[in-house]
Scaffold this motif. Structure first.
Motif, short mmCIF file in Angstrom:
data_model
loop_
_atom_site.label_atom_id
_atom_site.label_comp_id
_atom_site.label_asym_id
_atom_site.label_seq_id
_atom_site.Cartn_x
_atom_site.Cartn_y
_atom_site.Cartn_z
N PRO A 301 -30.13 -66.86 -37.38
CA PRO A 301 -28.98 -66.87 -36.48
C PRO A 301 -28.75 -65.57 -35.71
O PRO A 301 -27.64 -65.33 -35.24
N GLY A 302 -29.76 -64.73 -35.57
CA GLY A 302 -29.61 -63.50 -34.78
C GLY A 302 -29.56 -63.80 -33.29
O GLY A 302 -29.64 -64.96 -32.87
N PHE A 303 -29.44 -62.75 -32.49
CA PHE A 303 -29.35 -62.92 -31.03
C PHE A 303 -30.71 -63.42 -30.52
O PHE A 303 -31.74 -62.79 -30.75
N PRO A 304 -30.74 -64.55 -29.78
CA PRO A 304 -32.03 -65.15 -29.42
C PRO A 304 -32.80 -64.36 -28.37
O PRO A 304 -32.23 -63.94 -27.36
N THR A 305 -34.10 -64.23 -28.61
CA THR A 305 -34.96 -63.59 -27.61
C THR A 305 -34.92 -64.35 -26.28
O THR A 305 -35.06 -63.76 -25.22
N ASP A 306 -34.68 -65.67 -26.35
CA ASP A 306 -34.69 -66.47 -25.12
C ASP A 306 -33.44 -66.24 -24.26
O ASP A 306 -33.32 -66.83 -23.19
N LEU A 307 -32.50 -65.40 -24.75
CA LEU A 307 -31.36 -65.01 -23.90
C LEU A 307 -31.40 -63.51 -23.60
O LEU A 307 -30.46 -62.97 -23.02
N GLN A 308 -32.49 -62.87 -23.98
CA GLN A 308 -32.57 -61.42 -23.78
C GLN A 308 -32.56 -61.03 -22.29
O GLN A 308 -31.79 -60.16 -21.89
N PRO A 309 -33.37 -61.69 -21.42
CA PRO A 309 -33.31 -61.30 -20.00
C PRO A 309 -31.95 -61.58 -19.37
O PRO A 309 -31.49 -60.82 -18.51
N GLN A 310 -31.29 -62.68 -19.80
CA GLN A 310 -30.00 -63.04 -19.21
C GLN A 310 -28.93 -62.01 -19.58
O GLN A 310 -28.13 -61.60 -18.74
N ILE A 311 -28.92 -61.55 -20.85
CA ILE A 311 -27.92 -60.53 -21.21
C ILE A 311 -28.31 -59.20 -20.53
O ILE A 311 -27.44 -58.38 -20.20
N GLY A 312 -29.61 -59.04 -20.26
CA GLY A 312 -30.08 -57.84 -19.57
C GLY A 312 -29.42 -57.69 -18.20
O GLY A 312 -29.11 -56.58 -17.76
N PRO A 365 -36.25 -59.81 -2.60
CA PRO A 365 -37.20 -60.83 -3.07
C PRO A 365 -37.65 -60.45 -4.49
O PRO A 365 -37.96 -59.28 -4.74
N VAL A 366 -37.63 -61.40 -5.39
CA VAL A 366 -38.06 -61.12 -6.78
C VAL A 366 -38.91 -62.29 -7.28
O VAL A 366 -38.84 -63.39 -6.74
N PHE A 367 -39.65 -62.04 -8.35
CA PHE A 367 -40.59 -63.03 -8.87
C PHE A 367 -40.29 -63.35 -10.32
O PHE A 367 -40.21 -62.43 -11.14
N ALA A 368 -40.12 -64.63 -10.60
CA ALA A 368 -39.90 -65.05 -11.99
C ALA A 368 -41.21 -64.88 -12.74
O ALA A 368 -42.21 -65.49 -12.38
N THR A 369 -41.21 -64.04 -13.75
CA THR A 369 -42.46 -63.79 -14.49
C THR A 369 -42.60 -64.74 -15.67
O THR A 369 -43.67 -64.90 -16.22
N ASP A 370 -41.50 -65.34 -16.09
CA ASP A 370 -41.52 -66.38 -17.11
C ASP A 370 -40.22 -67.16 -17.01
O ASP A 370 -39.37 -66.84 -16.16
N LEU A 371 -40.08 -68.17 -17.87
CA LEU A 371 -38.93 -69.07 -17.77
C LEU A 371 -37.58 -68.36 -17.84
O LEU A 371 -36.72 -68.51 -16.97
N ARG A 372 -37.37 -67.58 -18.90
CA ARG A 372 -36.04 -66.96 -19.08
C ARG A 372 -35.84 -65.81 -18.11
O ARG A 372 -34.71 -65.52 -17.71
N ALA A 373 -36.93 -65.13 -17.74
CA ALA A 373 -36.83 -64.10 -16.71
C ALA A 373 -36.34 -64.75 -15.42
O ALA A 373 -35.51 -64.20 -14.69
N ILE A 378 -31.99 -65.52 -11.31
CA ILE A 378 -31.01 -66.34 -10.57
C ILE A 378 -29.61 -65.76 -10.78
O ILE A 378 -28.84 -65.59 -9.82
N ILE A 379 -29.28 -65.42 -12.03
CA ILE A 379 -27.95 -64.84 -12.29
C ILE A 379 -27.81 -63.53 -11.50
O ILE A 379 -26.78 -63.28 -10.86
N ALA A 380 -28.88 -62.74 -11.50
CA ALA A 380 -28.83 -61.46 -10.77
C ALA A 380 -28.58 -61.70 -9.28
O ALA A 380 -27.79 -61.00 -8.63
N GLY A 381 -29.23 -62.73 -8.73
CA GLY A 381 -29.05 -63.05 -7.30
C GLY A 381 -27.62 -63.47 -7.00
O GLY A 381 -27.08 -63.16 -5.93
N ILE A 382 -27.00 -64.19 -7.94
CA ILE A 382 -25.61 -64.65 -7.75
C ILE A 382 -24.65 -63.46 -7.78
O ILE A 382 -23.66 -63.40 -7.05
N VAL A 383 -24.97 -62.48 -8.63
CA VAL A 383 -24.11 -61.31 -8.83
C VAL A 383 -24.29 -60.28 -7.71
O VAL A 383 -23.37 -59.56 -7.35
N ALA A 384 -25.52 -60.23 -7.15
CA ALA A 384 -25.87 -59.15 -6.21
C ALA A 384 -25.22 -59.35 -4.84
O ALA A 384 -24.95 -60.48 -4.42
#
Ligand code: EPU
Length: 419
Positions: A301-312, A365-373, A378-384
Motif C-alpha cells: 500500500p505504499g505510494f504507487p510508482t505509476d503515479l510518480q510522474p503525475q505527482i512530479g 512541444p513534449v514527448f510522452a516517453t511512457d504511459l504515465r509520463a 497532459i497535466i503539465a500542459g493544462i497547468v502551463a
C-alpha cells in the motif's frame, strides 16, 4: 500519429468517472484461457492494450462477442493453440500473463518476449522461478519464451522480489495444478485481488490475495458461466486527484475505491489539498500553490510508482524544494527532461530526482516517453501558460480511456490533432 494540443493554464473543475483498471483487465483477459466455458467481463476499459489482448485470445481460438464497448463475452471452449502471435505479444508488457495461463491450460506456452514501456531493465526471473518450481521447463531465446510441463504440481514459492507480474503469473499457472501452491512475499496490489476474485468466481480456490501469502488449491477445471466486473482503475483515479492538485482545481472523481488511494490521499493532504470521501466518490480541491513534499514509491500500500510522474508535475510547481525516490523502476524520470523544457527545474540522477519548485510552467512541444509520463505531460500542459503539444500518444492510448475527453469535460482546452 496524433498529438494533443493543450492551451493552458486551466483550473480543472467538475466530475469525472473512472474506467475499469488497465492492469487488472490485462491479467483477467488471459486468465479466461483457464476456463473451459463461457464468461462475461464487465467494466473493461476501452484501451488499446485490451483490444490487443482480445486479438491474441481470438488467434488462440477464443470466440469474443462485444456486448457493449465495455463488456465482452468470451467462449474459451475451443482453444486450439498454445503459441501466441509473437508480433503482437512482443508489443506490450502484460503479454507475459499468457505464459502462466497457457501453461496452466495447455501445459505449454510459446510467447514473444514482452515489450511495453521503457522503464529500465524489466527482468522476469521471478516468473520463471515460479513456473519451474511448479514443474515446468522454461527456455528463453530467439525473442520468445517457451514453457512446457508434463504436469504442474503445487509447491511453496518464495518471491525474492515483490513483483505484481510474477505473483499474478504464478497464480495463473497454479490454479489448475495438482495440490496446493503457496506464494510467499506476494505483491498486494488491488489488481492482484481482482484477478483472484475473477478466478474464484469462475471456480478457482485462491485464498489470501491482498496479503503477502497467497494459497492456491488446485482445482481440476474452471467452468466459467459467470459474469465479473473489473475493479475501478486506482491509477486513473490517482491521476485525476493529482491533476486537481497541480491545476489548483476542484474535481469530484466517481467510481473509485477510496481505500486503494490512501497513500495518495495522505500525500496530497500533506501538500495542502483538501480531500472529501463519500462512498465510491472522492472530491479533491486545492486553493493554493501545493506545498513541497518528499515522495518514495513503494509496492502497495505504499505510494504507487505509476503515479510518480503525475505527482512530479505538482512538485515541479510546488512552494519549495521536493524530492522523489523511485524504488521500483530504474528509469522512470525521463519525463523530467520534458518538464524542464516547460520551465521546471528538476535534476534527476539514478533513482532520485530533486525538484526546485517554480511558480509556473510554460507551454512547449513534449514527448510522452511512457504511459504515465504521458499522463503527467497532459497535466503539465493544462497547468502551463501557453500552448503545449504532447506527442507519442500511442503510449497514452494503451492505458487511459478517452483521456482528452475526460479532461475536456473538466474544462481543459485540449484537442487531438492528426500530425
Ligand atoms: N522484477 C524482477 N524480476 C521479476 C519481476 C520483477 O527483478 O521477475 C523487478 C522489476 O524489475 C521491478 C520490480 O521487480 O524493479 C517490480 O516489478 P513488477 O513485476 O511488480 O512489475 P510488473 O508486473 O512488470 C506491473 C504494472 C506496472 C507497474 C508495476 C509496479 C502491469 C501490466 N504492469 O508491472 O504498470 O509499474 O507492476 O506496480 O500490471 C503502468 O501501468 O504504467 C505500469 C508500468
Amino acid at each position: 500519429m496524433d498529438k494533443l494540443v493543450i492551451n493552458g493554464a486551466t483550473k480543472l473543475k467538475g466530475d469525472v468517472v473512472i474506467s475499469g483498471a488497465k492492469n487488472a483487465a490485462v491479467a483477467i483477459l488471459p486468465a479466461t484461457l483457464l476456463i473451459d466455458g463461457i464468461c462475461t467481463i464487465e467494466n473493461l476499459p476501452h484501451i488499446s492494450d485490451v483490444t490487443l489482448y482480445c486479438e491474441i485470445l481470438e488467434s488462440l481460438g477464443a470466440k469474443i462477442t462485444w456486448n457493449t464497448p465495455h463488456e465482452i463475452t468470451i467462449d474459451t471452449r475451443n482453444i486450439h493453440s498454445a503459441q501466441a502471435p509473437l508480433e503482437i505479444t512482443s508489443k506490450f508488457r502484460a503479454s507475459y500473463y499468457l505464459i502462466g495461463s497457457l501453461l496452466g491450460r495447455c501445459k505449454e506456452a510459446v510467447v514473444g518476449l514482452p515489450g511495453g514501456c521503457n522503464l529500465g531493465a524489466r527482468p522476469i526471473d521471478q516468473h520463471i522461478k515460479g513456473f519451474e518450481a511448479l514443474g515446468a521447463k522454461v527456455d528463453v531465446g530467439q525473442g520468445k519464451i517457451t514453457a512446457s510441463a508434463k504436469k504442474l504440481t503445487g509447491t511453496s514459492i518464495y518471491m525474492d522480489i515483490v513483483s505484481v507480474g510474477a505473483t499474478i503469473n504464478v497464480m495463473l499457472a497454479s490454479v489448475l495444478a495438482e495440490g496446493t501452491t503457496t506464494i510467499d512475499n506476494a505483491a498486494k496490489e488491488p489488481h492482484i485481488v481482482d484477478v483472484a476474485n475473477f478466478l474464484n468466481t469462475m471456480g478457482a480456490d485462491i485464498r489470501g490475495a491482498g496479503t503477502d501469502m497467497i494459497k492456491i488449491h488446485g482445482v481440476p477445471k474452471l467452468t466459467g458461466n459467470a459474469t465479473y466486473s473489473v475493479v475501478p482503475d486506482q491509477i486513473e483515479a490517482g491521476t485525476f486527484m493529482l491533476a486537481a492538485v497541480a491545476s489548483r482545481g476542484d474535481i469530484t472523481i466517481h467510481n473509485c475505491i477510496t481505500k486503494h488511494l490512501e497513500s495518495v490521499t495522505a500525500k496530497i493532504i500533506e501538500m495542502g489539498a483538501n480531500v472529501q470521501e463519500d462512498g465510491d466518490t472522492i472530491r479533491v480541491w486545492c486553493n493554493k500553490r501545493p506545498n513541497r513534499a518528499t515522495v518514495k514509491t513503494l509496492p502497495y500500500p505504499g505510494f504507487p510508482t505509476d503515479l510518480q510522474p503525475q505527482i512530479g508535475v505538482a512538485l515541479a510547481i510546488a512552494d519549495g524544494n521536493s524530492t522523489i525516490n523511485e524504488s521500483i523502476w530504474e528509469s522512470r524520470f525521463q519525463y523530467t527532461y520534458e518538464l524542464n523544457k516547460m520551465g521546471a527545474k528538476i535534476t534527476a540522477q539514478g533513482k532520485s530526482a530533486f525538484f526546485e519548485g517554480v511558480k509556473s510552467l510554460s507551454g512547449s512541444p513534449v514527448f510522452a516517453t511512457d504511459l504515465r509520463a504521458g499522463a503527467a505531460l497532459i497535466i503539465a500542459g493544462i497547468v502551463a501558460n501557453g500552448t503545449t503539444e504532447v506527442h507519442n500518444l500511442d503510449h497514452i492510448d494503451r492505458g487511459y480511456e478517452n483521456i482528452e475527453e475526460k479532461f475536456r469535460k473538466l474544462g481543459a482546452k485540449i484537442k487531438r490533432v492528426s500530425e
